[in-house]
Design an enzyme around this catalytic site. Structure first.
Site, PDB file in Angstrom:
ATOM      1  N   ARG A 106       0.862  -1.136   0.009  1.00 49.41           N
ATOM      2  CA  ARG A 106       0.040  -0.032  -0.028  1.00 49.41           C
ATOM      3  C   ARG A 106       0.993   1.194  -0.009  1.00 49.41           C
ATOM      4  O   ARG A 106       1.675   1.390   1.048  1.00 49.41           O
ATOM      5  CB  ARG A 106      -0.947   0.188   1.359  1.00 49.41           C
ATOM      6  CG  ARG A 106      -1.767   1.275   1.465  1.00 49.41           C
ATOM      7  CD  ARG A 106      -2.727   1.195   2.454  1.00 49.41           C
ATOM      8  NE  ARG A 106      -3.844   0.441   1.891  1.00 49.41           N
ATOM      9  CZ  ARG A 106      -5.052   0.532   2.293  1.00 49.41           C
ATOM     10  NH1 ARG A 106      -5.358   1.425   3.380  1.00 49.41           N
ATOM     11  NH2 ARG A 106      -6.078  -0.112   1.890  1.00 49.41           N
ATOM     12  N   HIS A 133      -7.099   0.470  -6.558  1.00 51.95           N
ATOM     13  CA  HIS A 133      -7.590  -0.286  -5.548  1.00 51.95           C
ATOM     14  C   HIS A 133      -8.131  -1.548  -5.768  1.00 51.95           C
ATOM     15  O   HIS A 133      -9.396  -1.757  -5.625  1.00 51.95           O
ATOM     16  CB  HIS A 133      -8.375   0.673  -4.255  1.00 51.95           C
ATOM     17  CG  HIS A 133      -8.488  -0.159  -2.970  1.00 51.95           C
ATOM     18  ND1 HIS A 133      -7.659  -0.977  -2.647  1.00 51.95           N
ATOM     19  CD2 HIS A 133      -9.099   0.300  -1.801  1.00 51.95           C
ATOM     20  CE1 HIS A 133      -7.798  -1.374  -1.319  1.00 51.95           C
ATOM     21  NE2 HIS A 133      -8.770  -0.346  -0.868  1.00 51.95           N
ATOM     22  N   GLN A 136     -10.017  -3.939  -3.232  1.00 55.09           N
ATOM     23  CA  GLN A 136     -11.471  -3.463  -2.839  1.00 55.09           C
ATOM     24  C   GLN A 136     -12.499  -3.746  -4.057  1.00 55.09           C
ATOM     25  O   GLN A 136     -13.494  -4.225  -3.605  1.00 55.09           O
ATOM     26  CB  GLN A 136     -11.344  -2.141  -2.745  1.00 55.09           C
ATOM     27  CG  GLN A 136     -12.798  -1.292  -2.189  1.00 55.09           C
ATOM     28  CD  GLN A 136     -13.073  -1.917  -0.926  1.00 55.09           C
ATOM     29  OE1 GLN A 136     -12.363  -1.692  -0.031  1.00 55.09           O
ATOM     30  NE2 GLN A 136     -14.458  -2.409  -0.701  1.00 55.09           N
ATOM     31  N   ARG A 283     -13.513  -8.707   1.914  1.00 59.79           N
ATOM     32  CA  ARG A 283     -12.277  -8.583   1.743  1.00 59.79           C
ATOM     33  C   ARG A 283     -11.488  -9.988   1.920  1.00 59.79           C
ATOM     34  O   ARG A 283     -10.534  -9.969   1.195  1.00 59.79           O
ATOM     35  CB  ARG A 283     -11.573  -7.395   2.582  1.00 59.79           C
ATOM     36  CG  ARG A 283     -12.274  -6.185   1.995  1.00 59.79           C
ATOM     37  CD  ARG A 283     -12.057  -5.455   0.839  1.00 59.79           C
ATOM     38  NE  ARG A 283     -10.503  -5.571   0.518  1.00 59.79           N
ATOM     39  CZ  ARG A 283      -9.946  -4.287   0.919  1.00 59.79           C
ATOM     40  NH1 ARG A 283     -10.500  -3.397   1.407  1.00 59.79           N
ATOM     41  NH2 ARG A 283      -8.659  -4.391   0.451  1.00 59.79           N
TER      42      ARG A 283
HETATM   43  N1   CP Z   1     -11.349  -0.138   2.184  1.00 60.37           N
HETATM   44  C1   CP Z   1     -10.071  -0.215   2.705  1.00 60.37           C
HETATM   45  O1   CP Z   1      -9.009  -0.535   1.618  1.00 60.37           O
HETATM   46  O2   CP Z   1     -10.152  -0.173   3.669  1.00 60.37           O
HETATM   47  P1   CP Z   1      -8.765   0.171   4.701  1.00 60.37           P
HETATM   48  O3   CP Z   1      -8.161   1.525   4.391  1.00 60.37           O
HETATM   49  O4   CP Z   1      -8.977   0.231   6.226  1.00 60.37           O
HETATM   50  O5   CP Z   1      -7.456  -0.993   4.598  1.00 60.37           O
HETATM   51  N1  NVA Z   2      -9.912   6.681  -1.740  1.00 62.16           N
HETATM   52  C1  NVA Z   2      -9.663   6.127  -0.427  1.00 62.16           C
HETATM   53  C2  NVA Z   2      -9.857   4.714  -0.050  1.00 62.16           C
HETATM   54  C3  NVA Z   2      -9.454   4.203   1.357  1.00 62.16           C
HETATM   55  C4  NVA Z   2      -9.574   2.822   1.403  1.00 62.16           C
HETATM   56  C5  NVA Z   2      -8.143   6.535  -0.231  1.00 62.16           C
HETATM   57  O1  NVA Z   2      -7.077   6.220  -0.811  1.00 62.16           O
HETATM   58  O2  NVA Z   2      -7.698   7.060   0.906  1.00 62.16           O
END
Ligand code: CP
Ligand code: NVA
Length: 301
Positions: A106, A133, A136, A283
């Site tokens: 990430r 993402h 997700q 997830r």
């Molecule tokens: N939706 C999602 O990716 O959540 P987190 O940021 O908590 O991992």
């Molecule tokens: N769009 C958001 C998603 C978080 C899961 C971000 O990148 O912060």
């Protein structure tokens, strides 16, 4: 146990062929029914998780998914690696490849996961970048399929900021029969075009939709723009009134974390149409299936 094959990565959803996406969702559905059925599949292996941004769902769901495949999840903070002292991304990837079975990452720039994948001989999984993402989207697709029995012809309306989550939904629409409409203010459109209709008026996007989806207005890394985003995106709040324009039994989705009173009214996310907890729960099996398929090359489990 299945044999290893050539290295596959998931940096964006479009890295999967449509048939593979379907296989991962099928396998995820089976893993959801029998979460401990693959406990010895990858025993003795580890997943390395490199997280430059906070995470609740992704981190813990990957840790659980790894554990249910018999693997350990080794979480590394950015400051723990020699990367922070000038070792290259490529050298880091080569090194990790000799110990671990997969890496989840990430981070901010999407080019970082591309650079890692270019040098890695183990699967690199994008656990969120500024642009994509995909994990997700996998959980979202499983959720929609569970709710409607199929993805074909399901009308998905996304309302709000055209961010990383939306880009992955655009790729999801390109790989499935989902019909995606996105409503954003000018300047906040998704970076990807293709299988998506982009409109300004949230009412237009939501009219007759089976699923209404939103995400935070300020993504991680955009905090300095928060006040401006709250102002520009205010007309895009998902309210009970907006939901009333969707199909009669429409579902409300949000990848979370949510900000009640900003992108969504509490009455909607905490109301009967909300499926956000099912999304979050999904997830885990989707990541369990993804890790298994990418690492073993066996997409059928
Ligand atoms: N939706 C999602 O990716 O959540 P987190 O940021 O908590 O991992
Ligand atoms: N769009 C958001 C998603 C978080 C899961 C971000 O990148 O912060």
């Amino acid at each position: 146990m299945a044999t290893r094959s050539r290295t596959r990565h998931l940096l964006r959803l479009a890295d999967l062929r449509a048939s593979e996406l379907e296989q991962v969702l099928d396998l995820a559905a089976r893993m959801k029914e029998r979460p401990y059925g693959w406990l010895h599949a990858l025993e003795g292996d580890i997943v390395v998780s490199l997280f430059d941004k906070p995470s609740t769902r992704t981190r813990i769901s990957f840790a659980t998914a790894a554990s249910r495949l018999g693997m350990e999840d080794q979480v590394i903070r950015p400051d723990e690696l020699q990367l922070g002292r000038g070792e290259t991304i490529a050298d880091t990837a080569r090194t990790l490849s000799s110990y671990a079975a997969a890496v989840t990452v990430r981070t901010f720039a999407h080019s970082t996961v591309e650079e890692l994948a270019a040098a890695a001989t183990i699967p690199v999984v994008n656990a969120l970048t500024d642009e994509h993402h995909p994990c997700q989207a996998l959980a979202d697709l499983l959720t929609i399929r569970e709710l409607y029995g199929s993805l074909d012809g399901i009308k998905l309306a996304f309302v709000g900021d055209g961010n990383n989550v939306v880009n992955s939904l655009v790729e999801a629409a390109g790989l499935t029969g989902l019909e995606l409409t996105v409503a954003t203010p000018a300047g906040y459109e998704p970076a990807l075009s293709g299988d998506v209709a982009v409109v300004r008026d949230p009412r237009l996007a939501v009219a007759g939709a089976d699923v209404v989806y939103t995400d935070v207005w300020t993504s991680m890394g955009e905090e300095s723009e928060a006040a401006e985003r709250e102002r520009v995106l205010a007309p895009y709040q998902v309210t009970e009134e907006l939901m009333s324009l969707a199909a009669r039994r429409a579902s409300f989705m949000h990848c979370l974390p949510a900000h009640r009173g900003s992108e969504v009214q509490a009455e909607v996310i905490d109301g009967p149409q909300s499926v956000v907890w099912r999304q979050a729960a999904n997830r885990m099996p989707t990541e369990q299936a993804l890790l298994y398929a990418l690492i073993t090359g066996d997409w059928e489990g």
